[in-house]
Design a protein around this motif. Structure first.
Motif, short mmCIF file in Angstrom:
data_model
loop_
_atom_site.label_atom_id
_atom_site.label_comp_id
_atom_site.label_asym_id
_atom_site.label_seq_id
_atom_site.Cartn_x
_atom_site.Cartn_y
_atom_site.Cartn_z
N PRO A 149 0.92 -1.32 0.12
CA PRO A 149 0.22 -0.22 -0.09
C PRO A 149 0.90 1.36 -0.12
N SER A 150 0.59 2.06 -0.78
CA SER A 150 1.20 3.68 -1.02
C SER A 150 1.18 4.30 0.22
N LEU A 151 1.60 5.33 0.47
CA LEU A 151 1.64 6.35 1.58
C LEU A 151 0.17 6.96 1.12
N VAL A 164 13.97 1.81 10.10
CA VAL A 164 13.33 0.99 10.85
C VAL A 164 13.81 1.14 12.30
N LEU A 165 12.68 1.26 13.25
CA LEU A 165 13.13 1.47 14.62
C LEU A 165 12.14 0.53 15.24
N ASN A 166 12.86 -0.63 15.77
CA ASN A 166 11.67 -1.73 16.75
C ASN A 166 11.29 -2.34 15.50
N GLU A 167 9.86 -2.35 15.83
CA GLU A 167 8.92 -3.22 15.05
C GLU A 167 8.25 -2.06 14.12
N ASP A 168 8.69 -0.88 13.89
CA ASP A 168 8.11 0.12 13.18
C ASP A 168 8.98 0.62 11.97
N LEU A 169 8.17 0.85 10.60
CA LEU A 169 8.78 1.55 9.66
C LEU A 169 8.27 3.05 9.61
N LEU A 170 9.36 3.78 9.90
CA LEU A 170 8.98 5.32 9.78
C LEU A 170 9.60 5.88 8.57
N VAL A 171 8.53 6.79 7.94
CA VAL A 171 8.76 7.41 6.85
C VAL A 171 8.76 9.13 6.93
N TYR A 172 10.16 9.70 6.92
CA TYR A 172 10.01 10.91 7.37
C TYR A 172 9.87 11.71 6.30
N TYR A 179 5.28 9.04 8.28
CA TYR A 179 4.13 8.20 8.19
C TYR A 179 4.64 6.77 8.99
N ARG A 180 3.92 6.06 9.48
CA ARG A 180 4.63 5.12 10.52
C ARG A 180 3.65 3.89 10.34
N THR A 181 3.82 2.57 10.24
CA THR A 181 3.47 1.51 9.87
C THR A 181 4.23 0.32 10.72
N SER A 182 3.55 -0.79 11.38
CA SER A 182 4.22 -1.93 11.81
C SER A 182 4.72 -2.79 10.90
N VAL A 183 5.84 -3.35 11.06
CA VAL A 183 6.47 -4.30 10.09
C VAL A 183 6.49 -5.79 10.76
N SER A 184 5.92 -5.87 11.82
CA SER A 184 5.70 -7.17 12.59
C SER A 184 4.88 -8.33 11.66
N ASN A 185 4.25 -7.74 10.96
CA ASN A 185 3.48 -8.57 9.75
C ASN A 185 3.65 -7.94 8.44
N PRO A 186 4.81 -8.19 8.05
CA PRO A 186 5.02 -7.53 6.54
C PRO A 186 4.09 -7.59 5.65
N ALA A 187 3.33 -8.78 5.57
CA ALA A 187 2.39 -9.16 4.60
C ALA A 187 0.97 -8.22 4.63
N SER A 188 0.88 -7.51 5.72
CA SER A 188 -0.12 -6.73 5.80
C SER A 188 0.29 -5.42 6.60
N ILE A 189 0.62 -4.36 5.84
CA ILE A 189 1.11 -3.24 6.45
C ILE A 189 -0.13 -2.22 6.35
N GLN A 190 -0.46 -1.19 7.33
CA GLN A 190 -1.46 -0.17 7.35
C GLN A 190 -0.83 1.13 7.57
N TRP A 191 -0.98 2.11 6.63
CA TRP A 191 -0.32 3.62 6.85
C TRP A 191 -1.82 4.22 7.60
N GLY A 192 -1.37 4.85 8.60
CA GLY A 192 -2.30 5.72 9.28
C GLY A 192 -2.18 6.95 8.66
N ASN A 193 -2.74 8.16 9.42
CA ASN A 193 -2.55 9.50 9.15
C ASN A 193 -1.06 10.01 9.49
#
Length: 454
Positions: A149-151, A164-172, A179-193
């Motif tokens: 999923p795109s930003l 990558v910080l701990n279990e999160d992928l941060l896009v500054y 933007y931040r999303t968890s990569v603990s389950n890489p098959a299903s990422i979700q970008w919030g606001n």
């Protein structure tokens, strides 16, 4: 004389009676009830390689933990069991026929394996074992990409940074938003606001953000430095008057040299740049050599590998301020002294804008530039185009030949010409690439790095 002869006859008679008495003893002999398989193995698969099998005596299962290479099924259709250690005998099939190790068996995945029945020496006790062979269904040497999923919105003009910080992928996307999303389950990422970033000045260098000991670090154009434990709230560091140009990388602790984890960077003094390093427990920075003019100062990417002597080294690449003919990595063991990994022009990695380096799958790989080709190297010195299986996400193009020529197949990179990007690798060996132009996100991984490690 006759009396002596009679005595001999009597002695033989008494001996025979004694032997007969022993043979007629009521003592019972017990035969073993051991019906277990003690050792198991099959013939070689490829290039004389034997695969170890695990015998689970509780579940009565025999299987290989390390899967065989993809395509091994053709060999497994007719293969010999060359090791089978039991104390009794073995039967197989519906009619319990004696198992003959000179006969090949079908252990391919299509059959799901075979069952062997072990008979103990007592002729009563039996145990059945299910035997199968695990085979990889994916080519281990292929780099597989998947569009994610795109930003929610494309980043504003300017360069962004992914980390990558701990279990999160941060896009500054700016000094105030990310933007931040968890990569603990890489098959299903979700970008919030967009999340709000606090503590960074407007001139903070996003492209100099690095992760060291699960803490993020960056610098600003005014020479100040900042850190964050959660990626959201940043605080200024006490640099004791040092003017920080950029952070470079973290150098991990090394048991061979006895060195600690080191944070490395570049600071400016009297119009010159110098390397510096500091362990997590130190308060004072150590000053290193003067920085060469062709050392990268911007958009730096780093990786770590262990050399032939067992010593860990950190390698960096990035954009340099002068025109170069090749992309040259630099390495260091302590952060105070850096050496270039230059090589004759014929073997160097071509010059590319915004290069990223990684030690990945037991090789160095360089990405970036126009994103047409990935370059690889065993030692980081002599570079070549990567193997066909290790490529960017591509589209297959069939080129028709002339009258007497066969058609050919080429692969065109889907990343070519997408512009600025940022790259990060998580602990599961996924490569994340985020594109600044359209906010698209891709995830790639070398298949063998996704196989279960035993």
């Amino acid at each position: 004389m006759r009396i002596k002869f009679l005595s001999v006859i009597l002695s033989f008679l008494l001996m025979s009676i004694a032997i007969s008495s022993c043979l007629d003893s009521d003592e019972n002999y017990e035969y073993s009830s051991d019906a277990t398989i003690r050792a198991f193995g099959i013939d070689t698969i490829t290039k004389g390689v034997y695969y170890k099998f695990t015998i689970d005596q509780l579940k009565r299962e025999i299987y290989n933990v390390d899967s065989l290479p993809m395509g091994a099924d053709s060999i497994l259709k007719r293969i010999l069991i060359d090791t089978l250690t039991v104390t009794g005998w073995v039967t197989s099939g519906l009619n319990d026929t004696i198992f003959n190790m000179n006969d090949s068996v079908d252990l391919s995945t299509e059959t799901g394996g075979i069952t062997l029945k072990v008979h103990a020496a007592d002729g009563i006790t039996t145990r059945e074992y299910k035997i199968w062979v695990n085979v990889h269904t994916q080519d281990p040497d292929s780099l597989i990409w998947r569009e994610m999923p795109s930003l929610p919105a494309s980043p504003a003009s300017g360069k962004q940074r992914s980390v990558v910080l701990n279990e999160d992928l941060l896009v500054y996307t700016s000094t105030t938003t990310a933007y931040r999303t968890s990569v603990s389950n890489p098959a299903s990422i979700q970008w919030g606001n967009l999340i709000t970033i606090s503590g960074l000045p407007s001139d903070a260098k996003l492209t100099s953000i690095i992760n060291f000991n699960n803490r993020l670090y960056t610098t600003a154009e005014n020479g100040k430095a900042f850190y964050s434990d959660n990626g959201t709230n940043w605080e200024e560091m006490d640099m004791q008057g040092m003017y920080m140009v950029t952070f470079l990388a973290g150098i991990p602790a090394d048991e061979v040299t006895g060195s600690e984890n080191m944070l490395t960077g570049i600071f400016a003094k009297d119009g010159k740049n110098f390397f510096c390093a500091k362990s997590a427990g130190e308060t004072t920075w150590k000053e290193g050599e003067e920085v060469p003019s062709d050392f990268p100062l911007k958009e730096i990417y780093s990786t770590v590998f262990t050399n032939a002597s067992g010593i860990k080294q950190t390698v960096v690449v990035g954009n340099v301020e002068e025109t170069v003919e090749a992309t040259i990595p630099w390495f260091s063991k302590d952060g105070l002294v850096w050496a270039d990994m230059s090589t004759p022009t014929d073997f160097s990695c071509p010059a590319m804008k915004n290069p990223a380096i990684m030690y990945y799958g037991s090789q160095f790989h360089m990405m970036g530039g126009e994103f047409k080709t990935i370059y690889s190297s065993l030692a980081g010195i002599a570079w070549n185009e990567s193997a066909d299986k290790f490529r960017y996400a591509s589209e297959k193009v069939i080129i028709k030949g002339d009258e007497d020529e066969e058609e050919t197949i080429e692969y065109e990179s889907l990343f070519e010409g997408k512009g600025d990007y940022s790259l990060a690798i998580d602990k599961n060996h996924y490569i994340w690439i985020v594109w600044n132009q359209d906010g698209s996100v891709w995830r790639g991984r070398l298949n063998k790095l996704g196989f279960k490690q035993q």
